[in-house]
Structures are given as C-alpha cells and as structure tokens.
Scaffold this active site. Structure first.
Site, mmCIF file in Angstrom:
data_model
loop_
_atom_site.group_PDB
_atom_site.id
_atom_site.type_symbol
_atom_site.label_atom_id
_atom_site.label_comp_id
_atom_site.label_asym_id
_atom_site.label_seq_id
_atom_site.Cartn_x
_atom_site.Cartn_y
_atom_site.Cartn_z
ATOM 1 N N ASP A 219 22.326 -9.714 -29.780
ATOM 2 C CA ASP A 219 21.201 -9.665 -28.833
ATOM 3 C C ASP A 219 20.311 -10.881 -29.045
ATOM 4 O OD1 ASP A 219 19.294 -8.887 -26.984
ATOM 5 O OD2 ASP A 219 18.280 -7.525 -28.382
ATOM 6 N N ASP A 221 18.632 -12.714 -26.935
ATOM 7 C CA ASP A 221 17.403 -12.834 -26.160
ATOM 8 C C ASP A 221 16.405 -11.725 -26.486
ATOM 9 O OD1 ASP A 221 18.587 -10.681 -24.962
ATOM 10 O OD2 ASP A 221 18.800 -11.605 -22.984
ATOM 11 N N ARG A 405 10.043 4.181 -11.790
ATOM 12 C CA ARG A 405 8.668 4.678 -11.703
ATOM 13 C C ARG A 405 8.499 5.769 -10.657
ATOM 14 N NH1 ARG A 405 4.971 1.720 -7.957
ATOM 15 N NH2 ARG A 405 6.214 0.485 -6.516
ATOM 16 N N ASN A 449 6.930 11.461 2.725
ATOM 17 C CA ASN A 449 7.389 10.258 2.029
ATOM 18 C C ASN A 449 7.686 10.615 0.578
ATOM 19 O OD1 ASN A 449 6.060 6.860 1.886
ATOM 20 N ND2 ASN A 449 7.629 7.782 0.669
ATOM 21 N N ARG A 458 2.258 10.889 5.843
ATOM 22 C CA ARG A 458 3.357 9.948 6.052
ATOM 23 C C ARG A 458 4.710 10.592 5.793
ATOM 24 N NH1 ARG A 458 3.210 5.489 1.814
ATOM 25 N NH2 ARG A 458 1.030 5.521 2.451
ATOM 26 N N SER A 459 5.652 10.366 6.700
ATOM 27 C CA SER A 459 7.028 10.820 6.513
ATOM 28 C C SER A 459 7.899 9.624 6.164
ATOM 29 C CB SER A 459 7.525 11.530 7.777
ATOM 30 O OG SER A 459 8.793 12.122 7.548
ATOM 31 N N GLY A 579 10.432 3.285 5.435
ATOM 32 C CA GLY A 579 11.252 3.125 4.239
ATOM 33 C C GLY A 579 11.532 1.677 3.912
ATOM 34 N N ASP A 581 9.783 -1.029 3.201
ATOM 35 C CA ASP A 581 8.566 -1.707 2.792
ATOM 36 C C ASP A 581 8.895 -2.682 1.655
ATOM 37 O OD1 ASP A 581 9.206 0.714 1.478
ATOM 38 O OD2 ASP A 581 7.213 0.852 0.600
ATOM 39 N N GLU A 801 17.975 -0.561 -8.141
ATOM 40 C CA GLU A 801 17.772 -0.038 -6.791
ATOM 41 C C GLU A 801 18.288 -0.985 -5.718
ATOM 42 O OE1 GLU A 801 13.773 0.383 -5.416
ATOM 43 O OE2 GLU A 801 13.136 -1.573 -6.142
#
Length: 872
Positions: A219, A221, A405, A449, A458-459, A579, A581, A801
């Site tokens: 390792d 780094d 998160r 949401n 908000r949906s 969605g 954003d 993600e």
C-alpha cells in the site's frame, strides 16, 4: 472492410445466429427474439403476435470459444425458474384480445407483467459467504484441517532446528522498505517455494501480521487499499498449510493481493487470529467474485429498517446542517400504534434523547420549510410481530438503502435496486419496498425523494407500477388470491399518485397535456452542502446589505422578495425531483421541461394500470381511498370538454378503456412535441418557450423501455442515434456537443458527458431487447460490465455510484465527486443501483461473453477484433 462503428455488427455469424435465437433475460419479454424481429418488420409492431415461452439457455453456438479466450474455470451456472403463465404474472390469466389491443392504438401489445418476463435466478459461485467462511464453525474446522494436513505431511517435511520460530504468515521474511538515492525500494529475499502447484492449495495465515505486512509492502499510497496504481513489488509469499508454513508460495499481482487484504479484513471482523485460507478466494474469477459479494454481502450490509433495533444507525443524517442535532422521528397522526411504539421506546432509552413528532394530515410547503430547523426521519411501514416472550410489538419492514452517505429509503434508487434483488431471489425484500411506497403515498401524498422531512414536497421518477409487477410476476402462483390483493393495493396507490401528483397542476402542462418535474417548496434546499448555493445567493445578499446567512433566513421566510431567485430554486428543486441532479440539460429550466423520460414513465403507468384492471379485476376496479381525480380525461373520452369539477375516486369504477385512452393520448402528445423525425431522437419540450430542447439525452431510450415507441421510431433510435451515446464504457447521459464547453466558470455536471450511470444502462438494455435489438443490448451490457469489472479488479473491489465512461475510470471530477469509493481494506456495500446493474447485466451475456468479461477482454477487442482505440 465493414464499418466497425455499425451498431448491428457482430463478431461472427455463429454468435450472431446464437444471439438471434437465444431467449431473453429476466427484465424483458422472454419472447422468441428472431420471430418477433421478423414479425415487426413485416407489419406494425403493435399488431405482432408472439409467444412468451421461456427458451432454455445453452445452444451449441453459445459454447463456441471467443478468439483468444480460454474456457476458464469459473463458468456461471444458471437456473431457470418459471414464474407462471406466459403473461409472466403467475396467475394464468389470458392475453388481451387482438381487437381490444388494436382499439387501444398502442405500439406494443399490452401485457400483464413488468418490462421483463419470467424469473431467472443466477448462481455465481460456490464459495461460502464470509459469515460461514470465517465464523465459529469455520475456526474449528480450520484447526482440524490444519492438524490433518500437518500430520499427513510430517514425513515429507524436514525437521526444523529447535529454537527457530516461524510464524504462520512467514512474517520473518517481511521485506522492509529502504532508501536508495532518495527512492523507496524493497529488497527481495529468497524463499523456499513449492515447485508444483497443488489443487486445492491452502495457506495457513496469521491475520494481523499478514495484514500489517501487506499494507507495509504494497500500500504505497497509504489509502488502506491495494490497487493497480500502488508501486509495491506485487508479490508476497504465504506458507502452505500442508507444510505447516515451511514452504512458501508466491501470491502475485495486485488483484490477488487486494483479495488477500479483503479476506484478512473479513477474518479479523469475525474475530479470527489465524485462518486456513483457500487459494480459490484469492484467484477467484473477478466476475464471480463481484457477483458473489453483491448477493452474499452487499445487499445484507445495505439493509435497514426503522424500529428500536436500528434507530441510532438510520437517524444519523450527514446532510443535516441545522443547529438542532437532536434525533427526531415524524409519524403520521393516523398511525397510532407507531406513535405509541416510538414514545415507549424513547421513554425506555432516555439517553438517546429521541423526540417523537406527530405530522399533521395536510402537509404544505410552509410546514416543510419550518421543519428545516428541526429535521428528522419520516416513519415507514411497520408490521406486528410476536416476541420470544409471547408479547406483540412492532418491527420495521426492511429495505435497501443506496449506500455511502445515503442512509434512507430513496425513490428511483429503490426501483433499480429491486431489479437486482429479484435476480438474487430476494423478492420479499423488493415486495417490502413496494409496501413502503404504498405507505408513503397514503400518508405523505407521494413516493418521496427520500424519507427525510426536507423531502416532503419532492418526489422522483415514478416506477411504482413496474416495480410492483416485477414482484408480482415472481410471487408464488399457488397464492393467487393473496397476490392479486397485494397488487390491487399497489395499483390503487399508483392511481392516486398519478392523479394527485403527476397529472395535475403544477406538474401537468395544460397546453401540451404532458407532465413536468415541478415540485412545490419554499426557499433554499437544506440538504445540500452549506456552501453549495453561496455563489448564487451572494449577489442578492450584497444587494440587501446582508450576510449570506442572514439573507438566506430572511429569503426563506418571505421577509425579502426576489422573484428571479424564486424561479432559480423552482428549477433547482425540479432538477432534484428528476433524479438528474445536476446537468446542463435541465439547469435553470427543468420545471418548464416536459421531459421524454417522465412522460415515458407515466405512459408505462397508464398501460400497466389498464392491463391490470382488464386482466385481474374484470375490467372494473373500485378505489378504496377517496381523493379527487385531478388528471383530466383524454379528448377521446371527453369530446365535449372536461367536467366543471373533478370527480372523486370512489364514485365510479376505473376501467381499462380509460387508462388505455390516457396512454394513447400521451403517446400522441409525445410524438407531437418531443419526437424529431429528422434527427431520429426524442427531445425534451420547453413548455414556456414552446420549443424542443437541443440537448441530446440518452433518456430517449426510456420510450423503448416503456413500449411507447413505434417500430419506425425504435429503428431510428437504434440505427441513427445510438452511436451518439455509445462509448467504451457504455452509455453516456448526453453528447459532448450538447453539454457544451467546460470552463472554470462553467464546471462539469455529474449527469453530463462523460459520466455514466446505472439507471441509463439498465433501461436501455431492456428497451432494446423489447424491440428485438438483443445484439445491441448485449454489447452495451458488456461495455458497462467491463467498466465495472476492471475497476473492481484494479482498485481493491470498488463499486461506485457512477463512472467516467470515456476514460474508463471511477475517479470522477464533478461537483459531488463519487460515492462508494471511500473505504478501508475492503468494500462492504458497493452502491445500490450499481450492484443491481451488475446482477441484471450478467443475465444479458452469452457464455462466451461472460468468459471474456472474466478475462477482462476489452469490448472493442471482443466485438470488433481491435486491441484498442476508439469506441464503437
């Protein structure tokens, strides 16, 4: 030579024949693709007639080897499980008659089922999950195995000199870094090695010492991960169990070393000091390993529920930047049992300082704004259970969170997560999520949401009907009445959401009849980082002679009025509801845009509702919850104009004729305002400027997923437009020209070129196969899975993600960075919809494509014989 950029080109005629014959995957129609393709090219796709029989996998062409790829030791095992009748719903109901279908005037034949067919469970690996591999029983077995292996090899092992102490990890041979000319080097030492590889081979390993050695040596780094970018020697010797650690075997390469680090971390989590480690856990095919980790570990670690056993974990909200940090849970007033449950729990746990607040029946934008000073978690569905003591209590229904998160239940994330869950046979978990959404529509007026107070207005993109049908089509067909009752609740909730959220003001545009993302709200969205809007607010604050914080407070409560700022935040809230954003496609105009993606989803709602009413409820469905039917009737059902007042839901039954008419009208309006025949593409329509947007968005393929495109439109989308969005790593959200030039004042947005997201991939695969373009769907699926597998293999098991699909990297330089990449030693969660995209994507691949993926053969090499270069 044929043009390598042709989207229909295949590597060989044999594989092309195989692709044409092969049955479809869990999320398409499971039809005979060749028969369908021939049919839709001879006549209108709307009048095609085809069967939905499952075609077993394993044709002889599929076993043909890909050039340059061996068969490999890890071949995916698949088990086909029929979900019931040809309808894919497990109920044995019949298809609509041809006359009824033609009267509806829809492109694809309405069918009771999701944008998918019967269930296929994918078995990926025989390796045990970590709880079994490193649990108490495994510890006992390791001791027994070690003793047996040592005793069986005593005669062949030289006697050691007394006084020489050797550790199980051969830690005495650790290579310590030194400096030479200011460069960090590691000196190699000679080891004794087994000359002949044994099978299976096991290592006896000291967990803590070996972890320390791996990190110290490899390792470089210092991020507690072993990746391809680390500059260590990429080789480590482990002592074999048969030699009691005397003989060493080299573990080579960053992939095996990163797997070693992960396995050691798992063993340490289970309290193990030393283990007998099977080599197959280190050199496991990366495709098998990732899929196994998703099904065995990631889904489990992403599971949450809201009750006393888990409140401390889920109430924590990193997005809360208010002054009040006290934990709060908000419960609907009609849920008296939940109120009593949480109040009793708070009384028994005074140190937790939980506040239980009761929501009013009517939720407004002003009330939601006021909650920003004391934000909290919104209650979800609970069920009654009996404890071991025979007492009845409540327990939260489990669900899957996105990860990183995001620690609450999200709307459209959950739809895509559910696709992965049903592939992994976790149908009950997906069903519970649908039940949560029914609960949200009942008590909060919409699928939120996310279930935090600042999301109350908000949906997000609506997927409820298809999500419910995904589950329904996989329920036990022997419980038909129970299944129908469950689906009825979901359909009724979808009808309410349709009328009270999507088909009325302010989201419905009265002129075009199309829908927009346009949520209500007051002030500045509170869930963003504290400085996110500073550059927007500062000029207004200076105008009023106020600090940014003081101006924000006064603006939120209407003490200062700024109409331009109102419009800015109206569009900002709409982008978040979409969605997407954020993206230049929608920035500063989203609330005015009749997007093709939203209207494709609502078309799917209309067709799903109509088909369910016809097939399951004798073409009449009486609604139980009373609300105003705010969605206007389509002109074909109201030739004299709309009634003066909307009727109520309980006054008359819902019929399939009405909902088919709604779908036909929406398609007509989308074709009129969004379809561009010359460009062969759908565009979003600006309802204020009354013009099409010029942004080329990959969400145009949602129309194919929904079955809204005609055969001609689908052909243009594939042959004329697909090349605009296809790059090495799959599909990008939009073209580079549409995004525009990036500068210091105009930074990149995460939903623009060159980034790629799981939702866009999955809906495009399904849409392409629905219209018979299976080869294209497989090629795109392979591109995405290659991107995921290479990142997973090269960077210590990372599953983020989103990706940069052009650079083939998970290192994304956008305003929110990338979620799911911050971990030590091992990846425990992946990321919800990315996990799902891998499990779904594997069901599209042929056997030789899967083997190619395990060997990390690049997409262009696999499909076009190229060893590098530009994307197809």
């Amino acid at each position: 030579m044929a043009d390598p950029t042709s989207p229909r080109r295949t590597p060989s005629s044999s594989s092309a024949a195989s692709a044409s014959r092969r049955g479809s995957n869990p999320f398409t129609k499971n039809q005979d693709v060749a028969a369908l393709a021939e049919s839709i090219r001879r006549q209108s796709i709307g009048h095609a007639s085809y069967s939905s029989e499952t075609i077993e996998e394993g044709s002889e062409d599929e076993d043909a080897e890909t050039p340059g790829i061996g068969p490999g030791p890890h071949i995916q095992k698949r088990t086909h499980v029929r979900a019931g009748s040809a309808t894919g719903a497990g109920t044995g109901v019949s298809q609509p008659t041809a006359d009824a279908f033609q009267a509806a005037g829809l492109p694809l034949r309405p069918k009771l089922g999701p944008a998918g067919g019967s269930q296929r469970h994918v078995e990926v690996s025989s390796l045990a999950n970590p709880d079994i591999a490193y649990g108490e029983e495994a510890a006992r077995m390791d001791e027994e195995i070690g003793a047996i292996l040592r005793s069986s090899s005593d005669r062949s092992i030289p006697t050691r000199n007394r006084g020489i102490i050797r550790t199980y990890s051969m830690a005495q041979q650790k290579r310590r870094p030194q400096l030479m000319n200011d460069d960090r080097i590691i000196r190699q030492r000679r080891l004794s090695h087994d000359a002949i590889q044994e099978s299976p081979r096991r290592f006896i390993v000291d967990v803590e010492e070996t972890m320390k050695l791996v990190l110290e040596q490899e390792d470089t780094d210092g991020n507690f991960q072993i990746s391809v970018t680390d500059s260590g020697p990429k080789v480590l010797s482990l002592g074999t169990a048969t030699s009691n650690g005397y003989r060493g075997v080299e573990v080579r390469g960053h992939y095996m070393l990163s797997n070693l680090l992960q396995e050691l971390a798992l063993a340490r989590e289970h309290g193990r000091k030393r283990i007998v480690l099977d080599e197959s856990r280190l050199n496991e095919n990366p495709v098998d390993r990732l899929s196994r980790m998703i099904s065995q570990t990631f889904w489990h670690n992403l599971t949450r529920r809201i009750d006393g056993s888990a409140l401390e974990r889920i109430l924590n909200d990193p997005k809360n930047r208010s002054k009040s940090q006290s934990p709060r849970i908000f419960v609907p007033a009609s849920e008296t049992a939940q109120i009593e449950y949480y109040q009793a729990w708070a009384a028994k746990n005074p140190d937790f300082n939980l506040t239980v607040e009761i929501l009013p029946k009517v939720l407004t934008a002003d009330y939601t704004r006021d909650l920003n000073e004391r934000p909290g978690l919104l209650a979800l569905l609970m069920k009654e259970v009996t404890t071991e003591d025979g007492e009845k209590t409540l327990e939260g229904v489990p669900f899957i969170v996105p990860g990183a998160r995001f620690n609450e239940l999200y709307n459209w994330d959950s739809y895509f997560i559910s696709l992965g869950l049903v592939v992994d046979n976790m149908v009950e978990m997906a069903q519970g999520t649908v039940d949560h959404f029914i609960f949200e529509i009942k008590h909060y007026g919409k699928i939120l949401n996310g279930n935090r107070t600042y999301y109350l207005m908000r949906s997000q993109p609506p997927f409820l009907t298809d999500m419910a049908l995904q589950v329904y089509s996989r329920l036990n067909p022997e419980k038909e009445d129970e299944n129908k009752a469950w689906l009825k609740r979901a359909i009724q909730a979808a009808i309410k959401e349709y009328h009270t959220v999507w088909a009325c003001q302010p989201r419905r545009d009265p002129k075009t009849g199309l829908s927009r993302y346009r949520p209500e709200g007051r002030g500045v969205p509170p869930e963003t980082e504290a400085s996110h809007f500073t550059h927007v607010l500062r000029p207004y604050a200076e105008k009023h002679g106020l600090s940014v914080n003081e101006f924000t407070r006064k603006y939120n409560y209407g003490e200062v009025l700024e109409p331009e700022l109102d419009e800015y935040f109206m569009h900002d809230r709409a982008v978040r509801e979409s969605g997407h954003d954020t993206t230049y496609r929608l920035e500063k105009r989203c609330a005015n845009m009749a997007t093709v993606d939203l209207n494709a989803l609502l078309y799917k709602y209309e067709v799903d509702i109509a088909t369910a009413i016809r097939e399951l409820f004798d073409d009449e469905l009486m609604l139980e919850d009373e609300f105003e039917l705010l969605g206007p009737l389509p002109p074909s059902l109201a030739p004299q104009g709309q009634p003066a007042k909307p009727s109520f839901s309980t006054k008359a039954p819902q019929t399939s004729r009405e909902w088919f008419a709604r779908a036909a009208y929406r398609k007509q309006q989308v074709d009129k305002y969004c379809w561009n025949e010359g460009m062969g593409l759908y565009y979003d329509y600006d309802t204020v400027k009354e013009e099409q947007s010029v942004y080329e968005s990959v969400t145009c393929y949602w129309a194919m997923w929904a079955g809204m495109s005609s055969e001609s439109q689908a052909s243009k989308l594939v042959h004329q437009s697909l090349k605009r969005f296809e790059v090495q790593g799959g599909l990008i959200p939009g073209t580079e020209d549409s995004r525009g030039k990036i500068t210091l004042d105009r930074p990149n947005r995460q939903w623009d070129y060159p980034f790629a997201w799981p939702p866009h991939q999955m809906l495009a695969w399904v849409g392409l196969e629905r219209y018979g373009y299976l080869e294209e769907a497989r090629r795109l699926a392979y591109r995405w899975l290659y991107l995921m597998t290479s990142a997973f293999s090269n960077f210590n098991g990372v599953v983020p993600e989103k990706f940069d699909a052009v650079k083939l990297s998970h290192m994304v330089a956008a305003e929110y960075g990338n979620q799911g990449i911050d971990f030590k030693y091992k990846n425990s969660n992946g990321f919800g919809w990315t996990n799902a995209s891998y499990q779904v994507g594997l069901t599209f691949l042929t056997k030789h494509q899967r083997r190619a993926l395990g060997a990390l053969q690049t997409p262009d090499e696999l499909f076009y014989g190229k060893t590098g270069g530009e994307a197809a």
